[in-house]
Scaffold this motif. Structure first.
Motif, mmCIF file in Angstrom:
data_model
loop_
_atom_site.group_PDB
_atom_site.id
_atom_site.type_symbol
_atom_site.label_atom_id
_atom_site.label_comp_id
_atom_site.label_asym_id
_atom_site.label_seq_id
_atom_site.Cartn_x
_atom_site.Cartn_y
_atom_site.Cartn_z
ATOM 1 N N THR A 67 70.220 -16.634 -78.162
ATOM 2 C CA THR A 67 69.335 -16.073 -79.192
ATOM 3 C C THR A 67 70.122 -15.871 -80.476
ATOM 4 O OG1 THR A 67 67.964 -14.946 -77.567
ATOM 5 C CG2 THR A 67 67.900 -14.075 -79.793
ATOM 6 N N PRO A 68 69.776 -16.620 -81.535
ATOM 7 C CA PRO A 68 70.450 -16.371 -82.812
ATOM 8 C C PRO A 68 70.008 -15.017 -83.365
ATOM 9 C CG PRO A 68 69.033 -18.339 -82.922
ATOM 10 C CD PRO A 68 68.732 -17.651 -81.639
ATOM 11 N N ARG A 69 70.920 -14.359 -84.056
ATOM 12 C CA ARG A 69 70.584 -13.036 -84.589
ATOM 13 C C ARG A 69 71.196 -12.838 -85.967
ATOM 14 N NH1 ARG A 69 69.319 -7.847 -82.442
ATOM 15 N NH2 ARG A 69 70.106 -6.217 -83.785
ATOM 16 N N GLY A 72 68.797 -8.189 -87.307
ATOM 17 C CA GLY A 72 68.002 -7.468 -86.305
ATOM 18 C C GLY A 72 66.894 -6.605 -86.888
ATOM 19 N N THR A 73 66.389 -6.956 -88.076
ATOM 20 C CA THR A 73 65.288 -6.167 -88.663
ATOM 21 C C THR A 73 63.918 -6.776 -88.354
ATOM 22 O OG1 THR A 73 65.210 -7.356 -90.774
ATOM 23 C CG2 THR A 73 66.763 -5.511 -90.625
ATOM 24 N N GLY A 74 63.897 -7.814 -87.540
ATOM 25 C CA GLY A 74 62.661 -8.546 -87.266
ATOM 26 C C GLY A 74 61.575 -7.668 -86.654
ATOM 27 N N ALA A 133 60.460 -6.460 -98.090
ATOM 28 C CA ALA A 133 60.690 -5.020 -98.274
ATOM 29 C C ALA A 133 61.983 -4.587 -97.583
ATOM 30 C CB ALA A 133 59.498 -4.235 -97.748
ATOM 31 N N SER A 134 62.472 -5.409 -96.659
ATOM 32 C CA SER A 134 63.720 -5.107 -95.942
ATOM 33 C C SER A 134 64.931 -5.735 -96.626
ATOM 34 C CB SER A 134 63.613 -5.656 -94.520
ATOM 35 O OG SER A 134 63.281 -7.043 -94.581
ATOM 36 N N SER A 135 64.827 -6.090 -97.906
ATOM 37 C CA SER A 135 65.898 -6.879 -98.551
ATOM 38 C C SER A 135 67.265 -6.197 -98.515
ATOM 39 C CB SER A 135 65.521 -7.209 -99.995
ATOM 40 O OG SER A 135 65.409 -6.022 -100.732
ATOM 41 N N SER A 138 67.994 -6.973 -94.352
ATOM 42 C CA SER A 138 67.803 -8.237 -93.619
ATOM 43 C C SER A 138 68.747 -9.314 -94.150
ATOM 44 C CB SER A 138 66.351 -8.711 -93.729
ATOM 45 O OG SER A 138 66.022 -9.018 -95.063
ATOM 46 N N SER A 139 69.029 -10.323 -93.315
ATOM 47 C CA SER A 139 69.939 -11.397 -93.728
ATOM 48 C C SER A 139 69.128 -12.591 -94.207
ATOM 49 C CB SER A 139 70.821 -11.814 -92.546
ATOM 50 O OG SER A 139 70.057 -12.558 -91.614
ATOM 51 N N ILE A 140 69.757 -13.411 -95.034
ATOM 52 C CA ILE A 140 69.050 -14.581 -95.562
ATOM 53 C C ILE A 140 68.756 -15.581 -94.429
ATOM 54 C CG2 ILE A 140 71.184 -15.763 -96.327
ATOM 55 C CD1 ILE A 140 67.801 -15.805 -98.175
#
Ligand SMILES: Cc1cc2nc3c(=O)[nH]c(=O)nc-3n(C[C@H](O)[C@H](O)[C@H](O)COP(=O)(O)OP(=O)(O)OC[C@H]3O[C@@H](n4cnc5c(N)ncnc54)[C@H](O)[C@@H]3O)c2cc1C
Length: 464
Positions: A67-69, A72-74, A133-135, A138-140
């Motif tokens: 599982t790529p991660r 983890g804000t998904g 909104a999680s900028s 969260s990762s690109i």
């Protein structure tokens, strides 16, 4: 298992593999409420595309799920662990590879936090328009894998609009490249768009070339309270089709969302008790044009039923309104952990019918609901909440019924189950409401062609 860990250690080094329970637990989940994932076998941190490739070749040969991660804000359970699988964290691949001012591109590794890209562009008078909104967290890479949207999609589009090129490690370990710094490219199938939004099921994105644009110099935010949510959402298609203005954002906060953000921040906004608030953002490169635009928009909103229109055109006031809007999801996660945050998307003239249905569904199933989100592009985060007096078993039954009903109505309104959060683990069983079997089979054939061993995020997106 020990020999697997030993081999992975040789690829990434001792410090880049974790097997202690605390770390396994931390990396086994994302921000999705109600998903109970198994613990992974190990968390592996990659530092380069070559390491990712070596890990995938090994996993493919030994049939180990991966599982790529990102960060983890998904919100769909996409990054949660697979049974006996590996979490492949991209968080250490967090370097800006190249900033190219002349071509207005930035090339990044997947673990770079979105906000960092926005700030870098801004330092050079440019603009990266991807803005979930999680900028700040969260990762690109996660944004690309989910085709993240956010508050500027109405004018600037989701993440896919800003990606010019990608490097991807396939589940079998080959490294492939598509696109580049050129703006136009119709060579072959649109492989970039195939990988974008594929939720970590087709490949691991290890490099991204992003398009930047000149930064609009001026912007203003308008806050418009309405007596009722119905009044508010009915004016959205009218504003868009009749005002001659394309706002950057039109965001919805119903009464309960406002209460949630207010409690989280311990702050209030004007007309706190109104039935609903809409937030509009507009931008321009010319200050006088911006003023004309916001005066004209403000007048139209009042003609269309806004109780008042507050205009924020300095940085502090604008940030205050956006901070409030962005605190809704954080408030829900903090104060109502037993919730079900949805992400349906419908044509904009169907929003009033969608919203009315959410209240009927909640009433019928004895649960609470709040509505907020990117109403300008038809994407509403309908959020069901567990009443305190309800037991867990009834909550589970009620949410299942509510989701089924919400998706049926969304499909009738010719909408989509998810506008930006993805299907992941959470929504996969509802896919047949929106697709015919032939359509699901076609997607599964693509998955099989690229991931013949079914090792990359195998439990996500489709029922097996
Ligand atoms: C408070 C809050 C607000 C949010 N607001 C928004 C919003 O406005 N708009 C929006 O669209 N989303 C929003 N989200 C959801 C989430 O932030 C986005 O989906 C984001 O893009 C996930 O990025 P991540 O790095 O956390 O990815 P993760 O959660 O780590 O992963 C998400 C998915 O991408 C895959 N993945 C991650 N990295 C890679 C990679 N390099 N290659 C291949 N696959 C990969 C994972 O396997 C998983 O399926 C919000 C979440 C929270 C908690």
């Amino acid at each position: 298992m020990n020999s697997i860990i030993e081999h992975l250690r040789k690829i990434v080094g001792e410090e880049n593999i974790k097997t202690d329970v605390e770390e396994l637990e931390r990396y086994s989940k994302d921000e999705t409420s109600g998903v109970r994932p198994p613990l992974p076998m190990a968390v592996v941190f990659a530092n380069s595309a070559n390491e990712v490739s070596e890990i995938m070749k090994f996993a493919y040969n030994h049939k180990i799920p991966v599982t790529p991660r990102g960060a983890g804000t998904g919100l769909s359970g996409g990054a949660v662990a697979e049974k006996n699988g590996l979490i492949l964290s991209l968080e250490k691949m967090n370097h800006i590879i190249e900033f190219d001012a002349e071509n207005m591109t930035v090339t990044v590794e997947p673990g770079v936090i979105t906000d960092e890209i926005q700030k870098l562009a801004e330092e050079h008078g440019l603009f990266y328009a991807g803005d979930p909104a999680s900028s700040e967290s969260s990762s690109i890479g996660g944004n690309v894998a989910e085709n993240a949207g956010g508050v500027k999609v109405l004018k600037y589009g989701p993440t896919s609009y800003h990606v010019l090129g990608i490097e991807v490690v396939l589940p079998t370990g080959e490294i492939v490249h598509f696109g580049g710094k050129m703006m136009k490219n119709v060579m072959g199938y649109d492989m970039i768009r195939l990988f974008i939004g594929s939720e970590g099921t087709l490949g691991i994105v290890t490099k991204i070339i992003l398009r930047l644009i000149p930064k609009p110099k001026y912007s203003a935010v308008l806050l418009a309270p309405f007596e009722s949510i119905d009044d508010a959402v009915r004016c959205v298609p009218k504003v868009l089709s009749q005002s001659g203005i394309l706002p950057t954002s039109i965001e919805l906060m119903d009464k309960y969302s406002v209460q949630m953000a207010s409690r989280f921040l311990n702050e209030a906004i004007p007309y706190q008790e109104a039935g609903c608030h809409l937030i509009f953002e507009i931008d321009s490169s010319d200050r006088q044009s911006l003023i004309k635009l916001y005066i004209s928009l403000g007048e139209k909103l009042q003609q269309m039923g806004a109780m008042e229109v507050y205009i924020a055109d300095n940085r502090h006031q604008k940030m205050k309104i956006w901070k409030f809007r962005k605190a809704i999801a954080e408030g829900i996660i903090a104060f109502r952990p037993e919730h079900c945050m949805e992400d349906v998307s419908v044509p904009i003239n169907a929003i009033p019918r969608l919203i009315q249905s959410t209240y009927q569904i909640a009433r019928k199933n004895n649960i609470e609901v709040l509505n907020f989100g990117h109403v300008g592009d038809g994407n509403v985060h309908v959020t069901f909440l567990k009443p305190e007096s309800m037991n867990n078993e009834n909550w589970k039954l009620s949410t299942e019924k509510s989701l089924e009903e919400l998706y049926q109505i969304t499909a009738q309104l010719e909408g989509s189950m998810t506008g930006e959060h993805g299907v992941g683990l959470k929504r996969k069983k509802y896919l047949p409401i929106f697709f015919r079997q032939e359509e699901i089979d076609l997607m599964k054939k693509i998955k099989k062609a690229i991931d013949p061993g079914n090792i990359l995020n195998p439990s996500k997106l489709f029922m097996s």
